[in-house]
Write an enzyme that holds these catalytic residues in place. Structure first.
Site, PDB file in Angstrom:
ATOM      1  N   LYS A  43      28.690  20.493  29.863  1.00 17.97           N
ATOM      2  CA  LYS A  43      29.837  21.723  29.191  1.00 17.97           C
ATOM      3  C   LYS A  43      30.945  21.980  29.578  1.00 17.97           C
ATOM      4  O   LYS A  43      31.094  22.021  31.079  1.00 17.97           O
ATOM      5  CB  LYS A  43      28.976  22.832  29.188  1.00 17.97           C
ATOM      6  CG  LYS A  43      28.593  23.264  30.563  1.00 17.97           C
ATOM      7  CD  LYS A  43      27.389  24.331  30.478  1.00 17.97           C
ATOM      8  CE  LYS A  43      26.603  25.210  31.904  1.00 17.97           C
ATOM      9  NZ  LYS A  43      26.064  26.276  31.593  1.00 17.97           N
ATOM     10  N   ARG A 142      18.382  36.010  29.558  1.00 20.94           N
ATOM     11  CA  ARG A 142      19.690  35.682  28.970  1.00 20.94           C
ATOM     12  C   ARG A 142      19.093  35.438  27.695  1.00 20.94           C
ATOM     13  O   ARG A 142      18.510  36.274  26.699  1.00 20.94           O
ATOM     14  CB  ARG A 142      20.161  34.817  29.816  1.00 20.94           C
ATOM     15  CG  ARG A 142      22.491  35.076  29.498  1.00 20.94           C
ATOM     16  CD  ARG A 142      22.846  33.645  29.932  1.00 20.94           C
ATOM     17  NE  ARG A 142      21.977  32.582  30.429  1.00 20.94           N
ATOM     18  CZ  ARG A 142      22.653  31.702  30.934  1.00 20.94           C
ATOM     19  NH1 ARG A 142      23.821  31.569  31.449  1.00 20.94           N
ATOM     20  NH2 ARG A 142      22.324  30.467  31.014  1.00 20.94           N
ATOM     21  N   TYR A 271      57.021  35.487  46.703  1.00 20.48           N
ATOM     22  CA  TYR A 271      57.129  36.735  46.156  1.00 20.48           C
ATOM     23  C   TYR A 271      56.170  37.708  47.373  1.00 20.48           C
ATOM     24  O   TYR A 271      55.399  37.328  47.511  1.00 20.48           O
ATOM     25  CB  TYR A 271      55.558  36.671  44.379  1.00 20.48           C
ATOM     26  CG  TYR A 271      56.745  36.488  43.289  1.00 20.48           C
ATOM     27  CD1 TYR A 271      58.355  36.805  43.440  1.00 20.48           C
ATOM     28  CD2 TYR A 271      55.898  35.515  42.931  1.00 20.48           C
ATOM     29  CE1 TYR A 271      58.974  36.357  42.110  1.00 20.48           C
ATOM     30  CE2 TYR A 271      56.719  34.871  41.286  1.00 20.48           C
ATOM     31  CZ  TYR A 271      57.605  35.126  41.236  1.00 20.48           C
ATOM     32  OH  TYR A 271      58.720  35.207  40.904  1.00 20.48           O
ATOM     33  N   MET A 319      52.978  30.798  39.379  1.00 22.91           N
ATOM     34  CA  MET A 319      52.507  30.707  38.232  1.00 22.91           C
ATOM     35  C   MET A 319      52.373  29.249  38.103  1.00 22.91           C
ATOM     36  O   MET A 319      51.412  28.539  37.792  1.00 22.91           O
ATOM     37  CB  MET A 319      53.029  30.959  36.994  1.00 22.91           C
ATOM     38  CG  MET A 319      52.537  30.418  35.947  1.00 22.91           C
ATOM     39  SD  MET A 319      53.163  31.774  34.624  1.00 22.91           S
ATOM     40  CE  MET A 319      52.798  33.182  34.693  1.00 22.91           C
TER      41      MET A 319
END
Length: 382
Positions: A43, A142, A271, A319
């Site tokens: 998965k 769950r 930054y 980023m």
């Protein structure tokens, strides 16, 4: 080890060592009882490794079936030519979803009688039996039916003419904790259901409870099938299990040096100027950032590997880029490759190092790498 080069067009990439997945799968199977099979959990795009790539490699290592979370993940395997059983671990609700399972020959998980009734009606209308597995909640709270309802629900499903019951399973909540009383309790509940079913000659085909942690920790939890995710990718789910088998990490994350600059002491980097140079420094910019999956929380808390040496990352990760301090490696040049995670030339950095720094778990680290990073074969693959 000679690090594979993938051309100047790649600023960063993820390398997948398929042979490692094959060997990990084979080693895990060798540790199981002779009648116990391995379901490879692929998965989340094979935990970020590429679901089809992982499935093919795990098959080569002896996996007999696959576990996925969603219908789309299951269909991807079928479209790639994977013919082995595929269990959809997530909850399905709508008739169309069960029709998809019939068409693609997938096994849905059943957690309640209403689901079973919908699935049976779809199969009856199609004139084709649908293979299913029943999940019980033994303590995860769950998915799954309450374990106390297991025997009655199993008989109710067995009475539905168009459903074929292929297995009974549950999921452990605390298997990565050594000596967990919760795991003992869930095992007791699961076995109580199995005993009740055995008493009425309704013993399920496949019985499975063990995830990677339980598979490595306790053979009494294996039954005749184990569901293994993290371990086939080469990582133990907990430190106390790391020596159980010789597993090899299958993923490495690499990036290219896009610029090197010399700066004096007292210069703020990136930054917010969280890092200020304390000496004349040689800074290397890497073309990878938090949009690619390197968490901003790792800023100033991680190292990379270059030419057999570890170099610190400095300043805030941005980023698309990050900065490393290459002052102590004057031979590092623009265009050269460094390793952020996985196997370097003579060293390795595992996802648990990042997860500890971020206050999370290795699973999240492996699943986080954005598809802006291409998945490429490792130089170790044959």
């Amino acid at each position: 080890m000679s690090l594979v080069m993938h051309g100047p067009q790649q600023r960063a990439w993820v390398e997948i060592n398929r042979e490692a997945i094959t060997q990990n799968t084979s080693r895990i199977i060798a540790s199981l009882a002779a009648d116990c099979q391995l379901m490879a959990v692929v998965k989340a795009d094979g935990y970020g490794h590429g679901a089809v790539t992982v499935a093919q490699a795990a098959l080569k290592g002896g996996a007999s079936s696959f576990g996925v979370a969603t219908l789309a993940e299951a269909i991807e395997l079928r479209q790639a030519g994977i013919k082995q059983p595929v269990l959809v671990l997530g909850n399905l609700l709508e008739p169309e979803e069960f029709r998809c399972c019939l068409y693609w020959q997938l096994m849905p998980t059943i957690s309640c009688l209403r689901q079973a009734q919908v699935a049976n009606q779809v199969a009856a209308t199609a004139g084709t039996a649908l293979a299913v597995q029943l999940k019980l909640d033994t303590g995860m709270a769950r998915l799954g039916a309450p374990w106390q309802e297991g025997p009655d629900l199993w008989q109710a499903l067995g009475a539905m003419a168009d459903l074929e019951l292929h297995g009974l399973y549950s999921h452990l909540a605390d298997a990565d904790q050594a000596g967990s009383s919760q795991t003992d309790l869930q095992k007791q509940r699961f076995e109580q259901v199995l005993k009740q079913l055995g008493d009425i000659q309704q013993r399920p085909g496949f019985c499975h409870l063990a995830n990677s942690a339980a598979t490595l920790a306790d053979r009494s939890l294996h039954y005749n099938l184990v569901r293994v995710g993290l371990a086939i990718y080469g990582h133990a789910p907990a430190a106390h299990l790391s020596q159980k088998l010789n597993l090899q990490a299958a993923m490495s994350v690499r990036a290219r040096v896009t610029l090197i600059r010399e700066v004096p002491s007292g210069v703020g980097v990136s930054y917010g100027h969280r890092f200020i140079t304390k000496r004349p420094s040689r800074l290397a910019v890497l073309g990878i950032g938090y949009a690619d999956g390197v968490a901003r929380l790792l800023s100033g808390r991680m190292h990379v590997m270059a030419k057999g040496q570890r170099l610190p990352q400095v300043g805030n990760i941005t980023m698309d880029q990050m900065v490393i301090d290459a002052t102590d490696l004057p031979s590092l040049q623009e265009g050269e490759v460094v390793t952020l995670l996985g196997q370097g030339e003579n060293d390795q950095i595992g996802p648990e190092i990042w997860s500890e720094a971020c206050g999370t778990i290795p699973w999240e680290i492996l699943c986080s790498f954005n598809h802006r990073l291409p998945r490429l074969p490792s130089s170790q693959d044959h």
